[in-house]
Structures are given as C-alpha cells and as structure tokens.
Design an enzyme around this catalytic site. Structure first.
Site, PDB file in Angstrom:
ATOM      1  N   LYS A  93       0.781  -1.579   0.503  1.00 27.71           N
ATOM      2  CA  LYS A  93      -0.157  -0.198   0.011  1.00 27.71           C
ATOM      3  C   LYS A  93       0.706   1.354  -0.261  1.00 27.71           C
ATOM      4  O   LYS A  93       2.155   1.304   0.364  1.00 27.71           O
ATOM      5  CB  LYS A  93      -0.582   0.030   1.308  1.00 27.71           C
ATOM      6  CG  LYS A  93      -1.498   1.611   1.740  1.00 27.71           C
ATOM      7  CD  LYS A  93      -2.743   0.982   0.828  1.00 27.71           C
ATOM      8  CE  LYS A  93      -3.415   3.018   0.890  1.00 27.71           C
ATOM      9  NZ  LYS A  93      -4.334   3.203   2.567  1.00 27.71           N
ATOM     10  N   HIS A 134      -3.113   4.460  -2.412  1.00 27.67           N
ATOM     11  CA  HIS A 134      -3.775   5.757  -1.764  1.00 27.67           C
ATOM     12  C   HIS A 134      -4.492   6.794  -3.357  1.00 27.67           C
ATOM     13  O   HIS A 134      -3.367   7.222  -3.208  1.00 27.67           O
ATOM     14  CB  HIS A 134      -3.946   6.283  -0.797  1.00 27.67           C
ATOM     15  CG  HIS A 134      -4.730   7.699  -0.687  1.00 27.67           C
ATOM     16  ND1 HIS A 134      -5.718   7.309   0.133  1.00 27.67           N
ATOM     17  CD2 HIS A 134      -5.030   9.464  -0.502  1.00 27.67           C
ATOM     18  CE1 HIS A 134      -6.475   8.268   0.835  1.00 27.67           C
ATOM     19  NE2 HIS A 134      -5.728   9.872  -0.070  1.00 27.67           N
ATOM     20  N   HIS A 181      -9.970   5.333  -3.540  1.00 30.81           N
ATOM     21  CA  HIS A 181     -11.298   6.020  -3.960  1.00 30.81           C
ATOM     22  C   HIS A 181     -11.104   6.959  -5.268  1.00 30.81           C
ATOM     23  O   HIS A 181     -12.190   6.878  -6.248  1.00 30.81           O
ATOM     24  CB  HIS A 181     -10.209   6.703  -2.900  1.00 30.81           C
ATOM     25  CG  HIS A 181      -9.253   6.882  -1.800  1.00 30.81           C
ATOM     26  ND1 HIS A 181     -11.168   6.033  -1.064  1.00 30.81           N
ATOM     27  CD2 HIS A 181      -8.571   6.700  -1.018  1.00 30.81           C
ATOM     28  CE1 HIS A 181     -10.014   5.774   0.621  1.00 30.81           C
ATOM     29  NE2 HIS A 181      -8.812   6.117  -0.013  1.00 30.81           N
ATOM     30  N   ASP A 233     -12.606   1.316   3.825  1.00 34.81           N
ATOM     31  CA  ASP A 233     -12.264   1.909   3.717  1.00 34.81           C
ATOM     32  C   ASP A 233     -12.505   2.262   5.518  1.00 34.81           C
ATOM     33  O   ASP A 233     -12.251   2.962   6.097  1.00 34.81           O
ATOM     34  CB  ASP A 233     -12.405   4.029   3.879  1.00 34.81           C
ATOM     35  CG  ASP A 233     -10.528   4.363   3.712  1.00 34.81           C
ATOM     36  OD1 ASP A 233      -9.752   3.454   4.613  1.00 34.81           O
ATOM     37  OD2 ASP A 233     -10.242   5.394   3.744  1.00 34.81           O
TER      38      ASP A 233
END
Length: 421
Positions: free
Chosen positions: A202, A243, A263, A331
């Site tokens: 991530k 992200h 997102h 999330d």
C-alpha cells in the site's frame, strides 16, 4: 500453516435459494455439500451417510463477501480519543483488532485486504500477526491479505503525525514503518514489508480529505518514486494499491503500473478510460462520501470534504458506466467495522445493479487478489458461504442482514439455530 482441525462430518447446507454469481440467477432450492474446507457438490445427487444437515430455511446462500480496504488495527471499541495513535501501544492495538476481525467476519465478510499500518509498532507487522492468529484458529476473523506498513513520504497522507498536525519530532516513524523518501528508502521500505509477510503493498500517490498538506488530490510521491514501489512489489509477485484522489496523481499512478486505485475521487473521464484500457482496479470506498463523520475535523478539512465528496459520488457513477473494474472496499473504520455492506448499498445508489455490487465483493474482488479459490459457490472452491433473507438481486440491503456465516467449512454464525433455554 493453519493448525489442523479435528476431523469433521460432511455438511449438507440447505436454504430456500442460492445465488449463481456468474449467471446472475437464483437457484431454487439452494443445496451445497461441504467436506472439510471446500464445497464438493452443488445440489448433490448423493450425500454421505454421516453428513450433518444444516437447514437454514427461507434464506439465500451467497458467496462470502470481500472488503478490499479495511484497517482492522484501527477503530472499533473504545476508540474515541483523537490521541489514539500515541495512546495505544502495539499490544493493545493488536487486541483491538481481534474485536474488529470478529465483527467483520460476522457481518459476512470472509476475506479482506488490510491496507497499511501507519502507527508506531517498532517495525512489527501487526496485520501479519493477526492473519497468522486467524489462520491458526486462535481467534475468529476473515482471511486477511496484509499490507504491513503503508509506504508514504514525510508529511504524506499516511504519515500519522500529519493527521493531528503534531509538532516536529513527535512520534517519528522509521523507514521500516513506512516513512520513506527517495528511491533508495522506498526500496528498503517495500522490501522490509515483503520480508516480514506483506502480501500486497500500500502506498500514497496523493493526499486525502483528511490531509493537512496541500490541496485536494495533490500528488505526493514523484513519478520516479512511484515506479520504484511498483518495481519492487511486482518483482516479488505482489500487487500495489495506491491511495489516490487527484486526477493527475491517478494518471501517473496508472502509468507507473500501480494495480489498484483507492478512492479515485477526482478522476476525469480520460483517466477512467485509462483505467479501463490498463485493467486498473478501483476500490471506490464511495459510502464514505455519504457517511464519514468529519464534524470533529479541522475547518479546512471539513471544507475539503465538502468539495471532494460530491465530486467523488459522480466519479464513481462515471466509473461504473465506463466499465472500470470496481471492487468493494469500505476504508473501515472510516465507517464502522461490521457495517461493510453499506458500501454495496452505496454502489447500487451510484448506478450498479445489485448483482454488480455483489460481484464487486465476490468475483471482482477475487480477481483483484488473484484468488481463484473463492467468490463463487462451486465445487472445489473454499466453503466461504453466507446467507441472507429475501432476494439480494432485488434488494441489496439484504446483505446488511447476514444470518449465517461459514468460512472454510466452519460455522461462525447461525441465527437460525435453536437456542438453549
């Protein structure tokens, strides 16, 4: 390796209906034979003599759901203080995750990606430890694809000292804990996560709604740094989730080879077309735009949310229309653990059919994590099975009312079972 369980009898699971996710049809009645941790037959013609019959009555069997963005180490019980990052030590945080994991499993989510620690742990990968404890059978929880520590620059979106605008030298994080600047540190940070058990990487390609640094969607890592993250992860056979809110940052992340955008709030039509062309996944986390509580955030962050959330809703609708591979992700704890199905309801509100929403949490999610052993109710696949009332193809909110949960052939919830007085 998981601890071997005592031999168990085969299970014949019966319900009024069963969802064939690929055909998009309800099969009546629903009957599955489970032996060990696998489905061995659908509507079996013969049943072993020692099989145990579990009759769920007027429920619908569907595959165990998957949430592609959670953080089980955050949120949950007694999580009211904004100073939690400096109040929970690693041991307490891990115990907190036990409660969150159980709640998530009981909500019908049998697989999750835990996307990135961003707290001091002394370099321990707490989500890897949680995964091991669940796999050993010590505690109840979903299957976990752990990311270890999120990789972010100093002052980046998941630099935890940024969220509360801490003074300098408060709670510094090491490179091993994910604060990495420049290609050399980034390679070190990624290699450390992989060495100690991360199964996905991530990172942060842009800031976020709760970022104090920069305008909404500003890119934070350089293109060269993003490419280094992808290079290290892909050579080890791992995917990268980023992200990312801003349009330019999203385009640069796609060009760097990042596999999944988290997102994607401000992506333009051209960028969404790039995602389709490149096969890039989108984890929309779109329920956040409806329900995330920002009332206690700083005024400038509340203003950013007021700007970004309406645009985000429209972006996800356009992504669905264009055929972007949208996988379910909440999330959590940005929304509470255990309310993961709210994301499916929000995806339908954005334009998905209920079947598409269910696929986002089953077949699409399985594709994202390269798991060919789950996401459908078929012989040979893992017996990750849940049951809900009514017809989820007509009413997606039935997924918020899970009555039965089986993971790997073991029953973790059965609200239809008789209770002792």
């Amino acid at each position: 390796m998981p601890r071997p369980r005592a031999p168990q009898h085969p299970i014949l699971l019966r319900a009024a209906r069963m969802l064939d996710v690929d055909r998009g049809e309800l099969v009546t009645p629903g009957e599955l034979l489970v032996e060990g941790d696998r489905i061995t037959a659908v509507a079996p013609e013969t049943v072993p003599d020692d099989a145990v019959v579990v009759d769920l009555g007027d429920l619908t069997l569907i595959p165990g759901l998957m949430d592609m963005e959670v953080n089980l180490l955050l949120g949950g019980p007694d999580h009211r203080s904004p100073l939690n990052p400096v109040q929970d030590d690693a041991a307490l945080r891990t115990l907190r995750s036990v409660a969150n994991a159980r709640r998530t499993l009981r909500a019908g989510f049998t697989t999750v990606r835990n996307l990135g620690l961003f707290v001091q742990t002394g370099g321990l990968l707490l989500d890897v430890a949680l995964k091991k404890a669940i796999d050993f059978g010590w505690i109840e929880g979903p299957r976990i694809v752990p990311a270890g520590h999120a990789i972010t620059p100093t002052g980046g979106h998941l630099d935890p000292t940024m969220f509360q605008a801490f003074a300098p030298h408060i709670m510094p994080l090491t490179v091993e804990e994910g604060i990495a600047n420049g290609v050399a540190e980034i390679r070190h940070a990624v290699r450390y996560q992989i060495k100690h058990g991360a199964k996905v990487i991530k990172t942060c390609a842009s800031n976020g709604v709760m970022s104090h640094t920069g305008p909404a969607g500003a890119q934070q890592y350089s293109n060269e740094e993003l490419a280094a993250i992808v290079d290290e992860a892909h050579r080890a056979g791992l995917k990268v989730a980023a992200h990312c809110m801003g349009d330019l940052a999203t385009r640069n992340a796609i060009e760097a080879g990042i596999d999944c955008i988290e997102h994607g709030s401000l992506a333009t039509n051209e960028t969404l077309d790039m995602m389709v062309e490149n096969g890039t996944f989108l984890v929309a986390t779109t329920y956040l735009a409806d329900a995330m509580d920002v009332s206690h955030a700083a005024p400038e962050l509340q203003a950013k949310a007021a700007e970004v959330f309406p645009q985000s809703r429209l972006t996800i609708t356009r992504a669905i229309e264009k055929g972007v591979k949208v996988a379910c992700g909440t999330d959590a704890p940005a929304i509470p653990h255990g309310r993961n199905a709210k994301e499916l309801v929000a995806l339908v509100d954005r334009g998905m059919t209920p079947l598409q929403a269910i696929r986002s949490a089953t077949t699409v999610a399985a594709d994202l994590i390269d798991a060919d052993d789950r996401g459908r109710l078929e012989p040979g696949l893992l017996a990750d099975i849940i049951a809900v009332p009514g017809d989820p193809l007509a009413d997606i909110t039935t997924t918020e009312n899970v009555r039965f949960v089986m993971k790997g052939g073991q029953v973790f919830r059965n609200d239809t079972a008789p209770t002792e007085d």
